[in-house]
Structure formats: C-alpha cells, structure tokens
Design a protein around this motif. Structure first.
Motif, PDB file in Angstrom:
ATOM      1  N   GLY A  72       0.817  -1.208   0.000  1.00  0.00           N
ATOM      2  CA  GLY A  72       0.000   0.000   0.000  1.00  0.00           C
ATOM      3  C   GLY A  72       0.847   1.252   0.000  1.00  0.00           C
ATOM      4  N   ILE A  73       0.174   2.364   0.197  1.00  0.00           N
ATOM      5  CA  ILE A  73       0.808   3.673   0.087  1.00  0.00           C
ATOM      6  C   ILE A  73       1.964   3.830   1.088  1.00  0.00           C
ATOM      7  CG2 ILE A  73      -0.824   4.861   1.642  1.00  0.00           C
ATOM      8  CD1 ILE A  73      -0.935   7.133  -0.491  1.00  0.00           C
ATOM      9  N   ASN A 137       4.334   6.186  -5.130  1.00  0.00           N
ATOM     10  CA  ASN A 137       4.654   4.846  -5.665  1.00  0.00           C
ATOM     11  C   ASN A 137       5.420   4.900  -6.988  1.00  0.00           C
ATOM     12  OD1 ASN A 137       2.562   5.493  -7.389  1.00  0.00           O
ATOM     13  ND2 ASN A 137       1.067   4.355  -6.179  1.00  0.00           N
ATOM     14  N   ASN A 169      -6.939  -1.154  -8.778  1.00  0.00           N
ATOM     15  CA  ASN A 169      -6.717  -1.629  -7.400  1.00  0.00           C
ATOM     16  C   ASN A 169      -7.480  -2.939  -7.166  1.00  0.00           C
ATOM     17  OD1 ASN A 169      -5.886   1.098  -7.414  1.00  0.00           O
ATOM     18  ND2 ASN A 169      -6.168   1.236  -5.210  1.00  0.00           N
ATOM     19  N   SER A 182      -0.639  -2.844   4.146  1.00  0.00           N
ATOM     20  CA  SER A 182      -1.539  -3.361   3.110  1.00  0.00           C
ATOM     21  C   SER A 182      -2.114  -2.207   2.290  1.00  0.00           C
ATOM     22  CB  SER A 182      -2.682  -4.120   3.769  1.00  0.00           C
ATOM     23  OG  SER A 182      -3.453  -3.216   4.512  1.00  0.00           O
ATOM     24  N   VAL A 184      -5.638  -0.155   0.967  1.00  0.00           N
ATOM     25  CA  VAL A 184      -6.688   0.427   1.817  1.00  0.00           C
ATOM     26  C   VAL A 184      -7.812  -0.566   2.133  1.00  0.00           C
ATOM     27  CG1 VAL A 184      -7.840   1.554  -0.173  1.00  0.00           C
ATOM     28  CG2 VAL A 184      -8.244   2.396   2.123  1.00  0.00           C
ATOM     29  N   ARG A 191      -9.129  -3.267  10.308  1.00  0.00           N
ATOM     30  CA  ARG A 191      -9.232  -2.279  11.375  1.00  0.00           C
ATOM     31  C   ARG A 191     -10.681  -2.144  11.870  1.00  0.00           C
ATOM     32  NH1 ARG A 191      -6.777   2.732   9.383  1.00  0.00           N
ATOM     33  NH2 ARG A 191      -5.163   1.289   8.786  1.00  0.00           N
ATOM     34  N   VAL A 205      -8.917   6.455   9.957  1.00  0.00           N
ATOM     35  CA  VAL A 205      -8.699   6.173   8.537  1.00  0.00           C
ATOM     36  C   VAL A 205      -7.770   7.256   8.001  1.00  0.00           C
ATOM     37  CG1 VAL A 205      -9.824   5.813   6.300  1.00  0.00           C
ATOM     38  CG2 VAL A 205     -10.989   5.125   8.388  1.00  0.00           C
ATOM     39  N   TRP A 206      -6.870   6.868   7.096  1.00  0.00           N
ATOM     40  CA  TRP A 206      -5.839   7.809   6.642  1.00  0.00           C
ATOM     41  C   TRP A 206      -6.353   8.798   5.603  1.00  0.00           C
ATOM     42  CZ3 TRP A 206      -1.616   3.651   5.176  1.00  0.00           C
ATOM     43  CH2 TRP A 206      -1.328   2.881   6.307  1.00  0.00           C
ATOM     44  N   ARG A 213     -11.093   5.808  -5.679  1.00  0.00           N
ATOM     45  CA  ARG A 213     -10.415   4.603  -6.167  1.00  0.00           C
ATOM     46  C   ARG A 213     -11.430   3.631  -6.744  1.00  0.00           C
ATOM     47  NH1 ARG A 213      -6.784   7.458  -5.287  1.00  0.00           N
ATOM     48  NH2 ARG A 213      -4.850   7.112  -4.134  1.00  0.00           N
ATOM     49  N   ILE A 248     -12.761   7.275  -0.782  1.00  0.00           N
ATOM     50  CA  ILE A 248     -12.290   6.487   0.367  1.00  0.00           C
ATOM     51  C   ILE A 248     -13.315   6.619   1.508  1.00  0.00           C
ATOM     52  CG2 ILE A 248     -10.425   6.246   2.076  1.00  0.00           C
ATOM     53  CD1 ILE A 248      -9.725   5.253  -0.805  1.00  0.00           C
ATOM     54  N   PRO A 272      -0.731  10.558   3.844  1.00  0.00           N
ATOM     55  CA  PRO A 272      -0.927  11.067   2.472  1.00  0.00           C
ATOM     56  C   PRO A 272      -2.188  10.517   1.812  1.00  0.00           C
ATOM     57  CG  PRO A 272       0.776   9.376   2.504  1.00  0.00           C
ATOM     58  CD  PRO A 272       0.375   9.600   3.941  1.00  0.00           C
ATOM     59  N   ASP A 273      -2.773  11.323   0.942  1.00  0.00           N
ATOM     60  CA  ASP A 273      -3.923  10.903   0.139  1.00  0.00           C
ATOM     61  C   ASP A 273      -3.486  10.110  -1.089  1.00  0.00           C
ATOM     62  OD1 ASP A 273      -6.170  11.762   1.461  1.00  0.00           O
ATOM     63  OD2 ASP A 273      -6.248  13.714   0.449  1.00  0.00           O
ATOM     64  N   LYS A 278      -8.135   7.558  -9.671  1.00  0.00           N
ATOM     65  CA  LYS A 278      -7.456   6.544 -10.480  1.00  0.00           C
ATOM     66  C   LYS A 278      -8.517   5.611 -11.056  1.00  0.00           C
ATOM     67  CE  LYS A 278      -4.500   4.194  -7.975  1.00  0.00           C
ATOM     68  NZ  LYS A 278      -3.350   3.561  -7.322  1.00  0.00           N
TER      69      LYS A 278
END
Ligand code: GDP
Length: 316
Positions: A72-73, A137, A169, A182, A184, A191, A205-206, A213, A248, A272-273, A278
């Motif tokens: 993952g990110i 990435n 994805n 991992s 998202v 989680r 959540v980030w 996505r 997200i 980060p977002d 995408k």
C-alpha cells in the motif's frame, strides 16, 4: 482465434499470491490443468540463472507473470528501493528466460498506478508516459513501466505475441491484511473488524477521505486474464477494471457496515492521500468481449467472509 489450448502447459509465476492464486483457480476452472507453480522458497524469481534453468527445464507454452513485490501507500513510500529493485529483478529474470527459450505466450501484469498522477479520468491506455508519476509509488510504477516496455520490445523485435494487462486496485481472498503495509481495502476491513469486535468507539482512517479509487475483485481480474490469454494480441497494455470508482469515505462507510462497526470514523490527515483519482477507461477490454461481474458490495461481503474464517491465520 483461441491462442490457448487445453493441453498447454502454463507457468503462473507468483501462484501463491493474491493475483496468481486467483489466476490459477480461473485457469483450472476453465479446464487448463497443465499448470506449473513454484513457491518463493523453491524458486527465487530474482535469481536470473535459477529462473532461466527453470524455464528451460519446463518449457511452458505460456507464462503469466503475476509475481511482484506489492504494498500500500505506506509500504511503497517507506521501502522504494525494494519496490524498484525486486520488481525489476523478478520481471527481467522471467522475461529474459521466456525470450531465450522462445516461450510463445507471455502475460505481464502492470498496474493502474503507472499512469501519470494527473491523467485525465477515466484513464485511457494512451495516457501512459504522458506526465509525472504519483510520488508515493514512483519506484514501483517505474519498474512496472519497464516491464511493459520490455514486452512491447519483444513483440517488435522478435514478433512474439506477448501481452500486458493493467489492473486497477485489486482485492479479494488471500490479500495482505497487514494494518500498516496493506492496501486500503484489506487494511480497513481488518481495522473496522477489530474495532467492531473490541467495542471501540472510533476507527482512524488515513488521509482526507476524498481520493477516489476503483476496486476490482481479483476473481474478475483472473477471468479477464484467461480471456486475454485466449484472445488478445496487441501491443497496448490493456486496462482491466470495473469502470466505477468510490471515494475512500464511501469505502470506509461500506466497510463499517459490512463489519458491523457503529462508532465514528476519524480522519488522520497527516497521512498522504496519494493520487486524487485513479479510474480506468475500460472501453477497450469491453470491446474484446469482457466486463467485470462482481460488484463492490458483493465483493466486500465475500472478502469479509473469507477474512473472518482466516482471521487467526493471516499472512502479512
Ligand atoms: P494507492 O491506491 O496506491 O494510493 O494505495 P492504497 O490502497 O494504499 O491507498 C488508497 C487511499 O486510501 C489513499 O488515499 C490512502 O491514504 C487511503 N487510506 C485510508 N486508510 C488507509 C489504510 O488504512 N491503509 C491504506 N493503505 N490506505 C488508506
């Protein structure tokens, strides 16, 4: 024309991973039972000579290159060296050996993150190499771009009908559910499930929740790969997606519902977002006669079921 015959020997590199295992299942279900796979402990795909000897010994009719170092990110940002070096080594070893032994059919798997960060949406195949990459990435993306160009080079220089596919994805059974490294969807399934079971009142959540996505169930990708192996023979690395994306924030709400979490969601904007959106343009693969079948709701429910029955014994 069908480029794959039932008796063909097919080597699935990475057959125990999320993608490789799904492709293996789909090939077997479609009647291809002459399949070859090796675990990383048996064959280190970064080892050029070992891979060469393996391909020479087995002389498959087709090779599916579904082995890659993925994450993952956070994993991509923290370990870019592994993401570029391992992936370049794996794909160079497999593609070089496949060329040397003139394997007639190769399917290389790219990824939607190889497109420019600000590509027009939905992203058409022609957007490749038209702008700067998403920095989180970049290392992984460059390795994958090199693989696509290697496949195109073999096509033009040697005339072999090798192809590449560009999946969006992915998620599904056998994914990496590691909370930190991992992608998202599996990260959040884990989680939210843990929070629901422990009675926690909030889940972090980030990012901002606004990135969009597209999520493709890996069984859909696997069916697409079988279809492409049978019928696709073109220079263009073809997009494989659903054509539908979600924010997200929407994904997190869906996952809360699936796992039964009723508390609140807290957004950690120090994370980060990544790329804002995408979404793949899937018109080209649709024209070849394939479309995704598994909706996100259906896929989330079945992946959660899989997660629940494997919770105690997960990789990652
Ligand atoms: P990406 O598609 O390459 O950006 O890969 P990811 O699947 O890792 O992340 C997709 C988006 O989900 C990014 O905007 C992340 O910030 C966001 N996100 C929210 N929570 C999480 C999480 O727990 N894990 C991961 N990997 N991403 C998260």
């Amino acid at each position: 024309m069908d480029l794959l015959q039932p008796q063909h020997r097919i080597y699935v590199a990475g057959h125990s991973g999320l993608v490789g295992s799904a492709i293996w299942r789909a090939l077997a279900a479609a009647g291809y039972d002459n399949l070859i796979g090796r675990r990383s402990g048996e064959l280190d795909l970064r080892d050029h000579d070992a891979v060469d000897a393996f391909i020479q010994r087995h002389q498959p009719d087709a090779v599916v290159l579904a082995a890659a170092k993925v994450g993952g990110i956070a994993a991509n940002s923290e370990h870019p060296v592994e993401f570029i070096s391992d992936n370049l080594r794996i794909q160079t070893a497999v593609l070089d050996a496949a060329l040397k032994h003139r394997i007639p059919r190769v399917l290389f798997l790219g990824s939607s993150c190889i497109y420019p960060k600000l590509a027009a949406q939905p992203i058409n195949e022609d957007a490749l190499l038209t702008g700067p990459l998403e920095p989180t990435n970049r290392a992984y993306a460059l390795a994958k771009i090199a693989g696509i160009v290697q496949v195109q080079s073999v096509r033009s220089e040697y005339g072999l009908p090798w192809i590449s596919a560009m999946p969006t994805n992915l998620y599904g059974p056998g994914d990496n559910f590691d909370p930190e490294h991992s992608h998202v969807l599996p990260g959040l399934l884990r989680r939210f499930d843990e929070a629901a079971r422990s009675g926690a009142t909030e889940v972090v959540v980030w990012g901002t929740g606004s990135p969009r996505r597209e999520f493709l169930h890996v069984d859909d990708l696997a069916e697409a790969c079988v279809h492409l192996l049978r019928h696709y023979n073109d220079d263009t690395a073809i997009n494989v997606g659903t054509g539908v994306d979600v924010t997200i924030k929407e994904l997190a709400k869906n996952i809360a519902a699936v796992t039964g979490f009723t508390g609140s969601i807290v957004w950690d904007t120090s994370r980060p977002d990544g790329t804002p959106r995408k979404l793949l343009d899937v018109s080209r693969i649709k024209e070849t006669g394939w479309s995704a079948r598994i909706s996100l709701d259906e896929g989330l429910a079945s992946t959660y079921q899989w997660y629940e029955s494997h919770r105690e014994n997960l990789r990652g």
